[in-house]
Design a protein around this motif. Structure first.
Motif, mmCIF file in Angstrom:
data_model
loop_
_atom_site.group_PDB
_atom_site.id
_atom_site.type_symbol
_atom_site.label_atom_id
_atom_site.label_comp_id
_atom_site.label_asym_id
_atom_site.label_seq_id
_atom_site.Cartn_x
_atom_site.Cartn_y
_atom_site.Cartn_z
ATOM 1 N N PRO A 1 0.853 -1.177 -0.199
ATOM 2 C CA PRO A 1 0.013 0.018 -0.015
ATOM 3 C C PRO A 1 0.867 1.219 -0.107
ATOM 4 N N PRO A 2 0.273 2.388 -0.310
ATOM 5 C CA PRO A 2 1.112 3.686 -0.320
ATOM 6 C C PRO A 2 1.868 3.816 1.015
ATOM 7 N N ALA A 3 1.054 3.437 2.235
ATOM 8 C CA ALA A 3 1.569 3.542 3.639
ATOM 9 C C ALA A 3 3.228 2.748 3.582
ATOM 10 N N ALA A 4 3.223 1.906 2.681
ATOM 11 C CA ALA A 4 4.750 1.266 2.883
ATOM 12 C C ALA A 4 5.804 1.965 2.381
ATOM 13 N N GLU A 5 5.580 2.973 1.727
ATOM 14 C CA GLU A 5 7.000 3.993 1.409
ATOM 15 C C GLU A 5 7.687 4.613 2.372
ATOM 16 N N GLN B 1 -1.708 -7.868 2.940
ATOM 17 C CA GLN B 1 -0.946 -7.222 4.220
ATOM 18 C C GLN B 1 0.464 -7.921 4.290
ATOM 19 N N GLY B 2 0.726 -9.098 3.715
ATOM 20 C CA GLY B 2 1.838 -9.928 4.261
ATOM 21 C C GLY B 2 3.114 -9.264 4.240
ATOM 22 N N LEU B 3 3.615 -8.722 3.240
ATOM 23 C CA LEU B 3 4.887 -8.159 2.967
ATOM 24 C C LEU B 3 4.980 -6.781 3.682
ATOM 25 N N PHE B 4 3.885 -5.932 3.836
ATOM 26 C CA PHE B 4 4.075 -4.967 4.666
ATOM 27 C C PHE B 4 3.962 -5.185 5.941
ATOM 28 N N ASN B 5 3.256 -6.029 6.586
ATOM 29 C CA ASN B 5 3.274 -6.594 8.021
ATOM 30 C C ASN B 5 4.883 -7.125 8.330
ATOM 31 N N ALA B 6 5.579 -7.803 7.363
ATOM 32 C CA ALA B 6 6.748 -8.113 7.541
ATOM 33 C C ALA B 6 7.861 -7.066 7.958
ATOM 34 N N LEU B 7 7.737 -6.417 6.944
ATOM 35 C CA LEU B 7 8.538 -5.067 7.029
ATOM 36 C C LEU B 7 8.560 -4.192 8.293
ATOM 37 N N SER B 8 7.107 -3.946 8.498
ATOM 38 C CA SER B 8 6.984 -2.625 9.366
ATOM 39 C C SER B 8 7.121 -3.703 10.838
ATOM 40 N N GLY B 9 6.302 -4.806 10.768
ATOM 41 C CA GLY B 9 6.328 -5.383 12.185
ATOM 42 C C GLY B 9 7.796 -6.050 12.416
ATOM 43 N N THR C 1 11.662 3.568 3.102
ATOM 44 C CA THR C 1 12.712 4.572 3.242
ATOM 45 C C THR C 1 13.551 4.417 4.604
ATOM 46 N N ARG C 2 12.894 4.090 5.669
ATOM 47 C CA ARG C 2 13.192 3.738 6.923
ATOM 48 C C ARG C 2 14.373 2.861 7.011
ATOM 49 N N LEU C 3 13.966 1.737 6.286
ATOM 50 C CA LEU C 3 15.010 0.626 6.233
ATOM 51 C C LEU C 3 15.996 0.755 5.115
ATOM 52 N N GLY C 4 16.327 1.865 4.540
ATOM 53 C CA GLY C 4 17.161 2.171 3.531
ATOM 54 C C GLY C 4 16.836 1.503 2.131
ATOM 55 N N LEU C 5 15.780 1.043 1.888
ATOM 56 C CA LEU C 5 15.354 0.575 0.675
ATOM 57 C C LEU C 5 14.485 1.437 -0.395
ATOM 58 N N GLU C 6 14.641 2.498 -0.456
ATOM 59 C CA GLU C 6 14.060 3.539 -1.300
ATOM 60 C C GLU C 6 14.260 3.456 -2.555
#
Length: 341
Positions: free
Chosen positions: A49-53, A269-277, A57-62
């Motif tokens: 989702p757009p909320a993943a950007e 939600q799987g990938l977004f949850n993995a990165l943020s979680g 960026t925080r993970l250095g993956l921009e």
């Protein structure tokens, strides 16, 4: 300090485990990730989702955004029998994006390696000891000692279950995917069928086509591929059930990503949850090691709250499809009474 002694041992080096490792390294923690090498797989498109950007960026993956596809309005045959357009992926104002999960993990792994985390290329075999003095055994490698352990082993929750956690599973669900080199439409396409639903998701080059159905009835979707050469890329099949771990944290340990809570692909939600979680989990583990008494309680509460909210919304997605077969009726029920495993 000996190479086999660490502040944190992470079981699994997928998106969740790697994100946790980056957070831990920000705190100066000595980190080891344990995971056996997996065969090289064809690209697999996943949606964010757009909320993943911000988290990318925080993970250095921009830089991964340069390789992403901004999705046009979704082409859907879901709630109606004819095709309709449903906005820009997950948002009517900003487009969702599609990118190659395997390429993203490779970028994340390289970033973690640059931060001097230790990779142990063996499968986790067991865990013993106590909080502050864990011993994680590996198949063919050394025993790793750690003050704290993080379970990022996916739906299996291999470490957490050996520490007493119980896994709650939703109804059987399987996803079967193909990489399609000839895909060209830059939009998500979804269609409901009597026994499940299929989707097509693009990449900059090619894309992924998948079918989601109950276990045991997943058809051979290769017959749907427009180009016979696409079948040469092979297929992947994976467990797509909802899952929830209880508890998802305890003295000296926590679980993250699919090990803590896994979601039906309909939620995207799987990938977004993995990165943020995973990133949240790494910071929570560091805080706990440094003496924050409520760090794990806060982590567990927020993780459970997120999982319950997402799981409770899933029946709605299935209720909107005008299908009247056992597959759809099963998933229109509230998904709270999981099977205990």
């Amino acid at each position: 300090m000996k190479p086999s002694q660490f502040d944190v041992v992470i079981g699994g080096d997928g998106p969740a485990g790697l994100s946790a490792a980056l957070a831990l390294r920000e705190h100066g923690m000595r980190v080891a990730l344990v995971s056996s090498p997996v065969p090289q797989a064809p690209p697999r498109a996943e949606m964010l989702p757009p909320a993943a950007e911000p988290i990318l960026t925080r993970l250095g993956l921009e830089d991964s955004l340069d390789h992403a596809v901004a999705l046009r309005p979704t082409l859907s045959i879901w709630s109606r029998q004819h095709a309709e357009y449903l906005g820009h992926g997950m948002s009517i104002t900003r487009p969702a994006i599609a990118l190659d999960k395997h390429a993203l993990v490779a970028m994340l792994r390289a970033r973690v390696a640059s931060k001097n985390a230790f990779f142990q290329p063996y499968r986790v075999r067991g865990i013993s000891g106590a909080p502050g003095a864990w011993c994680v055994t590996t198949g063919g490698g050394p025993t790793l000692r750690a003050r704290f352990v993080i379970d990022a082993t996916g739906r299996a929750a291999y470490l957490a279950r050996r520490l007493g956690a119980r896994l709650h599973l939703g109804a059987s669900l399987v996803a079967k995917t193909f990489y399609m080199p000839s895909m060209f439409r830059p939009q998500l396409v979804v269609e409901a069928t009597n026994h499940g639903w299929w989707y097509a998701l693009p990449l900059k080059t090619g894309g992924t086509m998948g079918f989601v159905s109950a276990g045991g009835i997943a058809p051979d979707i290769s017959v749907l591929l427009p180009d016979p050469d696409d079948r040469k890329e092979g297929q992947q099949m994976w467990d797509a059930r909802n899952a929830r771990l209880s508890p998802c944290a305890g003295p000296g340990w926590l679980a993250t990503g699919d090990a803590a809570a896994a979601f039906d692909p309909v939620a995207s939600q799987g990938l977004f949850n993995a990165l943020s979680g995973g990133f949240f989990a790494g910071h929570a583990a560091a805080d706990a090691i440094m003496g924050e008494r409520d760090a794990l309680d806060v982590y567990a509460e927020l993780t459970v709250r997120t999982a319950k909210r997402t799981h409770s919304h899933m029946p709605y997605h299935y209720q909107t499809a005008k299908r009247h077969t056992p597959f759809w009726h099963c998933r229109r029920r509230s998904d709270v009474d999981f099977t205990l495993c």
